[in-house]
Each structure stands twice: as C-alpha cells, then as structure tokens.
Design an enzyme around this catalytic site. Sequence first.
Site, mmCIF file in Angstrom:
data_model
loop_
_atom_site.group_PDB
_atom_site.id
_atom_site.type_symbol
_atom_site.label_atom_id
_atom_site.label_comp_id
_atom_site.label_asym_id
_atom_site.label_seq_id
_atom_site.Cartn_x
_atom_site.Cartn_y
_atom_site.Cartn_z
ATOM 1 N N HIS A 7 0.837 -1.141 -0.037
ATOM 2 C CA HIS A 7 0.112 -0.014 -0.002
ATOM 3 C C HIS A 7 0.925 1.437 0.102
ATOM 4 O O HIS A 7 1.609 1.592 0.952
ATOM 5 C CB HIS A 7 -1.059 -0.136 1.414
ATOM 6 C CG HIS A 7 -1.885 1.162 1.427
ATOM 7 N ND1 HIS A 7 -1.938 1.835 2.354
ATOM 8 C CD2 HIS A 7 -2.835 1.524 0.409
ATOM 9 C CE1 HIS A 7 -2.925 2.777 2.357
ATOM 10 N NE2 HIS A 7 -3.479 2.476 1.037
ATOM 11 N N HIS A 50 -1.149 11.028 -1.625
ATOM 12 C CA HIS A 50 -2.400 10.826 -1.375
ATOM 13 C C HIS A 50 -3.377 11.790 -1.033
ATOM 14 O O HIS A 50 -4.338 12.058 -1.759
ATOM 15 C CB HIS A 50 -2.460 9.705 -0.143
ATOM 16 C CG HIS A 50 -3.716 9.145 0.328
ATOM 17 N ND1 HIS A 50 -4.422 9.938 1.278
ATOM 18 C CD2 HIS A 50 -4.399 8.152 0.169
ATOM 19 C CE1 HIS A 50 -5.621 9.489 1.444
ATOM 20 N NE2 HIS A 50 -5.426 8.426 0.799
#
Length: 239
Positions: A7, A50
């Site tokens: 991730h 992100h």
Amino acid sequence: MNICMAHRGWSGKAPENTMTAIRLALAEPAIKAMEIDVQLTRDGVPVLIHDFTLERTTNGRGLVMDRTLAELRELDAGSWFGDKFAGERIPTLEEALIAVKGRCTLNIELKATSDMYPDIAEKVLALVEKHGMKQEVYLTSFDHDLIRHVRTLDQEVQTGLIVYGRPVLMLEQMEAAGATILSMGYPFLNRELTVAAIEKGFKVIAWTLDDPKHIREVISWHPQVQICTNHPDRMWEFV
C-alpha cells in the site's frame, strides 16, 4: 495464491508514495503488486501523493493542485516519517512507471473526481502507453464516472472501483462502470461477496489489512483475493 499488494509502496518501512517506499517493495520478491496514489500538479504532471493537501506528508502547505512540479520538487516528503528520510521528494508517475516496469503490477489510484482534474485519465493513460505498461497496471478510483471515462478512452487497461462501504447491487455497479476490479475496504467485505465477485470474473482487492488476524481471515475466503497492506511482511506466514 493470494497476491500481496504493498500500500503506497512499502509504507510501513518508508514514507508513503516515495521512491524509497517503491524500491523497498520491489526488492521483496513476495510482493507481486503495489498501490500508489496519483494527482496532477498545476502544470498538469501526474505525481504521487495521497492527500489533496500537502501538510501531512510534506513540509509544504496548501493544495497539491495549486503547485507546479518544480514547486513540489522543493518540498521534503520524508522527514515526517523519520529523520533518515529527510530530503525525500514527491515522485512523478513516470518515475514510478520506469522503476516498476516488468517487475510487479501497479495499482494506480486516480485521486480525483472527473471535475477536479478533468484530464487526469488522459494524462495517466498517455504515460502508461508511452512505457508499454497497459498489461501491468490497474487504474482505480472512488469516482464511478471517472472509471467509465477511462473505459471510453481505452478498452485494454484494467479498471476498478474503490469502495468504502457496502453499496447495494455492487457487482451491477461494477458492470455499469466497465470495471473489472473491486477494491473494497476490508471491514465491508465478506466471504459471500468476495466469492461471488471472483466467480463472475472480477478481481477483488481488500484494503488496508495490517492486523495479521484480519489478513488470515480474508485470505481464507478465496485464494485469489488480493491483500493491500502497509506491512507486507505480516502476510508471509499465511501464504
């Protein structure tokens, strides 16, 4: 065999969405896939980050979309994670593609709505095509319209819907969006939906699993469910 997906790179060991996190994941043969997040700079360059704002993972302030690539390159994207990562920079998507090509599957999350970055799909697809990686990437997003748009632009690249929740008629929504991948927050996923999706030919990604007992439970549902985790090493004993 359940695929281990790192991730944001190996973000348990290095700052997320950085080249160091990517290189750490690539150095581990058991990691077969990697997830990254992509946005556009003010001058239209796809970069890895992100949050829509800079404060959490850099020493900058404000919106990513308000900064040029040159301005973003001046920021420190590593010190927040640890002093030894000081000076880590925000990478471009192209740098990530070059590093990953031929080594693992890259799950590119389009961190946008179609209104926020109207041409993000075109820019990302152009880079994927430039580097001959259509068979090596997934393009995923929370935005169903954006994924439908990707499908109109390209019939080859694999696309997926990201879901945090349990919508009704989930598989029907997948088909309507032209998606072949269901990327779902693991608290909302269960054995029944996982098996049904995989039997219909969809790929299933469960995120973000960091507790070994949760990893063990989810991989017991089906050998093809993909596990997206910040800590890939916590998965080794189960596969």
